[in-house]
Write an enzyme that holds these catalytic residues in place. Structure first.
Site, PDB file in Angstrom:
ATOM      1  N   LYS A 114       0.839  -1.201   0.000  1.00  0.00           N
ATOM      2  CA  LYS A 114       0.000   0.000   0.000  1.00  0.00           C
ATOM      3  C   LYS A 114       0.876   1.254   0.000  1.00  0.00           C
ATOM      4  O   LYS A 114       0.693   2.156  -0.795  1.00  0.00           O
ATOM      5  CB  LYS A 114      -0.910  -0.034   1.236  1.00  0.00           C
ATOM      6  CG  LYS A 114      -1.822   1.158   1.347  1.00  0.00           C
ATOM      7  CD  LYS A 114      -2.765   1.006   2.529  1.00  0.00           C
ATOM      8  CE  LYS A 114      -3.497   2.321   2.773  1.00  0.00           C
ATOM      9  NZ  LYS A 114      -4.428   2.278   3.890  1.00  0.00           N
ATOM     10  N   GLU A 168      10.547  -4.632   4.434  1.00  0.00           N
ATOM     11  CA  GLU A 168      10.637  -6.055   4.074  1.00  0.00           C
ATOM     12  C   GLU A 168      10.321  -6.239   2.591  1.00  0.00           C
ATOM     13  O   GLU A 168      11.001  -6.969   1.869  1.00  0.00           O
ATOM     14  CB  GLU A 168       9.639  -6.890   4.902  1.00  0.00           C
ATOM     15  CG  GLU A 168       9.958  -6.997   6.386  1.00  0.00           C
ATOM     16  CD  GLU A 168       9.336  -5.888   7.220  1.00  0.00           C
ATOM     17  OE1 GLU A 168       9.019  -4.812   6.654  1.00  0.00           O
ATOM     18  OE2 GLU A 168       9.181  -6.097   8.436  1.00  0.00           O
ATOM     19  N   GLY A 216      -4.845  -1.879   4.995  1.00  0.00           N
ATOM     20  CA  GLY A 216      -4.057  -3.014   4.517  1.00  0.00           C
ATOM     21  C   GLY A 216      -4.740  -4.342   4.792  1.00  0.00           C
ATOM     22  O   GLY A 216      -4.826  -5.217   3.933  1.00  0.00           O
ATOM     23  N   ARG A 217      -5.246  -4.517   6.014  1.00  0.00           N
ATOM     24  CA  ARG A 217      -5.846  -5.811   6.397  1.00  0.00           C
ATOM     25  C   ARG A 217      -7.244  -5.993   5.827  1.00  0.00           C
ATOM     26  O   ARG A 217      -7.884  -7.011   6.078  1.00  0.00           O
ATOM     27  CB  ARG A 217      -5.841  -5.958   7.917  1.00  0.00           C
ATOM     28  CG  ARG A 217      -6.482  -4.798   8.669  1.00  0.00           C
ATOM     29  CD  ARG A 217      -6.137  -4.865  10.157  1.00  0.00           C
ATOM     30  NE  ARG A 217      -6.603  -3.705  10.909  1.00  0.00           N
ATOM     31  CZ  ARG A 217      -5.928  -2.574  11.069  1.00  0.00           C
ATOM     32  NH1 ARG A 217      -4.750  -2.431  10.489  1.00  0.00           N
ATOM     33  NH2 ARG A 217      -6.409  -1.595  11.788  1.00  0.00           N
ATOM     34  N   GLU A 266      -4.758  -6.665  14.753  1.00  0.00           N
ATOM     35  CA  GLU A 266      -4.258  -5.342  14.368  1.00  0.00           C
ATOM     36  C   GLU A 266      -5.391  -4.311  14.484  1.00  0.00           C
ATOM     37  O   GLU A 266      -5.152  -3.137  14.729  1.00  0.00           O
ATOM     38  CB  GLU A 266      -3.693  -5.370  12.940  1.00  0.00           C
ATOM     39  CG  GLU A 266      -2.761  -4.209  12.639  1.00  0.00           C
ATOM     40  CD  GLU A 266      -1.932  -4.396  11.373  1.00  0.00           C
ATOM     41  OE1 GLU A 266      -0.753  -4.783  11.465  1.00  0.00           O
ATOM     42  OE2 GLU A 266      -2.464  -4.159  10.269  1.00  0.00           O
ATOM     43  N   HIS A 279      -5.278 -33.281  17.966  1.00  0.00           N
ATOM     44  CA  HIS A 279      -4.195 -34.141  18.456  1.00  0.00           C
ATOM     45  C   HIS A 279      -3.034 -33.305  18.977  1.00  0.00           C
ATOM     46  O   HIS A 279      -1.920 -33.809  19.101  1.00  0.00           O
ATOM     47  CB  HIS A 279      -3.746 -35.082  17.338  1.00  0.00           C
ATOM     48  CG  HIS A 279      -4.835 -36.031  16.946  1.00  0.00           C
ATOM     49  ND1 HIS A 279      -5.009 -37.242  17.573  1.00  0.00           N
ATOM     50  CD2 HIS A 279      -5.844 -35.910  16.052  1.00  0.00           C
ATOM     51  CE1 HIS A 279      -6.078 -37.846  17.053  1.00  0.00           C
ATOM     52  NE2 HIS A 279      -6.603 -37.045  16.131  1.00  0.00           N
ATOM     53  N   LYS A 300       9.436  -1.056  14.080  1.00  0.00           N
ATOM     54  CA  LYS A 300      10.037  -0.715  12.777  1.00  0.00           C
ATOM     55  C   LYS A 300      11.146   0.326  12.964  1.00  0.00           C
ATOM     56  O   LYS A 300      12.232   0.202  12.398  1.00  0.00           O
ATOM     57  CB  LYS A 300       8.977  -0.104  11.855  1.00  0.00           C
ATOM     58  CG  LYS A 300       7.927  -1.059  11.352  1.00  0.00           C
ATOM     59  CD  LYS A 300       7.038  -0.324  10.360  1.00  0.00           C
ATOM     60  CE  LYS A 300       5.787  -1.090  10.032  1.00  0.00           C
ATOM     61  NZ  LYS A 300       4.857  -0.334   9.204  1.00  0.00           N
TER      62      LYS A 300
HETATM   63  O1  F6P Z   1       3.139  -2.938   9.711  1.00  0.00           O
HETATM   64  C1  F6P Z   1       1.770  -3.149   9.587  1.00  0.00           C
HETATM   65  C2  F6P Z   1       1.298  -2.805   8.227  1.00  0.00           C
HETATM   66  O2  F6P Z   1       1.218  -1.434   8.074  1.00  0.00           O
HETATM   67  C3  F6P Z   1      -0.037  -3.470   7.941  1.00  0.00           C
HETATM   68  O3  F6P Z   1      -1.095  -2.764   8.415  1.00  0.00           O
HETATM   69  C4  F6P Z   1       0.021  -3.606   6.468  1.00  0.00           C
HETATM   70  O4  F6P Z   1      -0.920  -4.529   6.013  1.00  0.00           O
HETATM   71  C5  F6P Z   1       1.440  -4.053   6.280  1.00  0.00           C
HETATM   72  O5  F6P Z   1       2.171  -3.313   7.234  1.00  0.00           O
HETATM   73  C6  F6P Z   1       2.018  -3.875   4.916  1.00  0.00           C
HETATM   74  O6  F6P Z   1       2.006  -2.534   4.527  1.00  0.00           O
HETATM   75  P1  F6P Z   1       2.187  -2.116   3.016  1.00  0.00           P
HETATM   76  O7  F6P Z   1       1.072  -2.708   2.245  1.00  0.00           O
HETATM   77  O8  F6P Z   1       2.160  -0.614   3.016  1.00  0.00           O
HETATM   78  O9  F6P Z   1       3.525  -2.643   2.551  1.00  0.00           O
END
Ligand code: F6P
Length: 561
Positions: A210, A216, A284-285, A370, A401, A525
């Site tokens: 987003k 990452e 995002g979620r 979240e 199990h 972060k």
């Molecule tokens: O660190 C949490 C977050 O902001 C989530 O809410 C989001 O889904 C994820 O990181 C990834 O963010 P992006 O889509 O901006 O890479």
């Protein structure tokens, strides 16, 4: 600062506390069922194709009436309507919360700041459909002219969990000639394992972010670009001047972006004509039914994707219009408040009896934790009540199990959702299809065992030696919701996700928290960025606590040169 009384000072809240401390505290599900033969039918609600049985909960009609009153005074439906209207109910980020617009029909009108967002939503869906068809048909080729056979989605959190979960869930509907993988972890092993057996010339990377600033994702995407260019360059037949001089043309054929941030996409080197847009009013979620679902759409095709959106929309409409007494997300949200805030439950298990839902609970962890893992209210004041639960679980029957022992005989209050389907997917062989009854027998048996247990008298009557009776007694009274649908289709998956989205919404509304921000992920972060130079260059990082400083020093000592 709002003038409304604190949640715990509301008479409806204290009425629920008294209700629990009084008649309900010692109630047994056995007795509640015995006293009310119609309970199972009365406490079953339907939303779209979902049949939701909430009769095995520690509630009576009075509990439900009191919870409904709490929903009324906290204006859950008022906030719901504001969300559907596009008002900026994400107060800390001053944003609208409009994932429901992502699955609205073409002719709907939903405005944000005076502009109807629905045409833009459908324009992106059309662009995704066109692109997906071109990849699926082989018309879209890689830089060397080879057909795309592998799709690798690079993203994390909401830009990974949704499409990864839905791809697993809908595997039976996917084009089996395509390999689709998901890379999220900044641990280089994730990308390594995802691409090690792939031909770069046949691989499309979908960079999903987003913000397009998530470290990452950008790190993995950068490494993926190097892997691609090195692979194309080494390939002999694919060697080309474009690859040698920076690879823009190769990148254009092998990288697309899903983002709200065109500038950062361009900075990364992806042509923004290869970008699929979404908007800041999509959390995002809550985003896998937006452009973030492109990998899924390529896998299942645009028609199936559309069926899934229609499923979402069906439950959106149910939530928007069903009366309180039969509004499934409202009821499930109220039950969540009941266990979390009044019965002391710290966690909620989601236990799908479907192998295809193996990533479902992990997806829900982000959606729920979240959203509702908050400790200040919408005004920024500390909350004096429990908010979102720890959500956990894996598919049955594997869990049976492993950790079900604790569910049956442990000391914790845990509510659980049991999710199952009447029919297995079509493509299973007759022999494998026949296993489905056994799978579902387990689901039904667990619901029954958790609720009703086995009394010591029943154990004794089976001839169990007296010293073993306590160990083999099941006290029961463990609450579950059973969600049943005919089969796991794209539409049913959309319905399920919308059900949980709105359930989480209801709980956040009652707890008066902002379910749409996630400031809690920021500190880690910031600190990671600060610590990294200490690991890579031995740089002095001011402000490290003694424990962390010692760990960093040990890392530096053991690090292979
Ligand atoms: O660190 C949490 C977050 O902001 C989530 O809410 C989001 O889904 C994820 O990181 C990834 O963010 P992006 O889509 O901006 O890479």
């Amino acid at each position: 600062m709002s003038d409304s009384p604190k949640l715990t000072h509301r008479p409806q809240w204290t009425a629920l506390e008294h209700h629990h401390a009084g008649e309900l505290q010692h109630s047994q599900l056995r007795d509640l069922f015995a006293a009310d033969p119609g309970r199972a039918e009365r406490y079953t609600v339907r939303a779209g194709d979902l049949r939701i049985d909430y009769s095995k909960h520690l509630i009576t009609d009075e509990t439900l009436a009191l919870l409904q009153e709490l929903a009324t005074v906290t204006d859950v439906f008022g906030l719901r309507d504001a969300m559907f209207r596009g008002e900026k109910i994400n107060v800390t980020e001053r944003r609208a919360v409009l994932h429901t617009a992502l699955r609205a029909p073409r002719e709907a009108v939903i405005e944000v700041d005076g502009e109807n967002v629905v045409p833009a939503v459908h324009a992106v869906l059309d662009k995704m459909a066109d692109f997906s068809e071109r990849v699926r048909s082989g018309e879209w080729t890689g830089h060397t002219g080879k057909r795309i056979r592998n799709v690798v989605n690079i993203g994390i959190g909401g830009s990974d969990l949704g499409p990864a979960m839905a791809y697993e869930a809908l595997r039976a509907f996917t084009d089996r000639s395509l390999t689709v993988r998901f890379v999220s972890n900044v641990d280089g092993a994730d990308l390594h394992e995802a691409v090690r057996d792939l031909d770069p010339a046949e691989t499309l990377f979908i960079v999903a972010s987003k913000t397009f600033t998530t470290i990452e994702t950008i790190t993995n995407a950068t490494s993926a670009r190097s892997w691609l260019l090195a692979g194309l360059d080494d390939g002999g037949t694919s060697r080309s001047s474009e690859v040698e001089c920076g690879g823009e043309k190769a990148v254009a054929k092998h990288f697309v972006a899903l983002s709200t941030n065109a500038e950062k996409v361009a900075d990364f080197g992806i042509d923004t004509t290869n970008m699929f847009e979404f908007w800041d009013w999509v959390g995002g979620r809550y985003s896998y039914d937006s452009a973030i679902g492109l990998s899924l759409m390529i896998a299942i095709g645009p028609d199936r994707f559309r069926e899934m959106l229609d499923g979402f929309h069906l439950v959106d409409e149910h939530f928007r219009t069903a009366p309180a007494a039969s509004n499934a997300p409202l009821l499930l949200g109220l039950l969540g408040v009941w266990y979390g805030s009044f019965l002391g439950a710290q966690s909620h298990a989601v236990l799908p009896y479907s192998h295809y839902l193996s990533k479902f609970t992990a997806y829900l962890q982000q959606l729920d934790m979240e959203s509702n893992g908050k400790s200040v209210d919408r005004d920024g004041d500390p909350v004096e009540w429990q908010t979102g639960p720890v959500v956990w679980g894996t598919p049955g029957t594997n869990g049976q199990h492993a950790y079900y022992q604790l569910l049956h005989q442990g000391t914790k209050v845990i509510s659980a959702d049991l999710i199952g389907f009447v029919n297995p997917v079509d493509e299973l062989s007759p022999e494998l299809k026949a296993q489905h009854d056994l799978l579902m027998a387990n689901l039904f048996a667990q619901g029954q065992a958790l609720a009703f247990g086995r009394t010591s008298d029943e154990v004794r009557a089976e001839g169990v030696p007296e010293e073993q009776v306590p160990h083999r007694t099941f006290r029961g009274n463990h609450p579950t919701t059973t969600i049943l649908a005919s089969e796991l289709t794209p539409s049913v998956l959309g319905q399920l996700i919308a059900l949980y989205e709105h359930k989480v919404f209801v709980q956040g509304a009652i707890w008066n928290i902002d379910s749409f921000d996630q400031w809690g992920v920021e500190l880690g972060k910031v600190l990671a960025r600060r610590v990294e130079p200490a690991l890579t260059e031995g740089a002095d990082v001011p402000g490290l606590d003694p424990s962390t400083a010692a760990l960093v020093a040990a890392y530096r000592t053991l690090r292979k040169k």
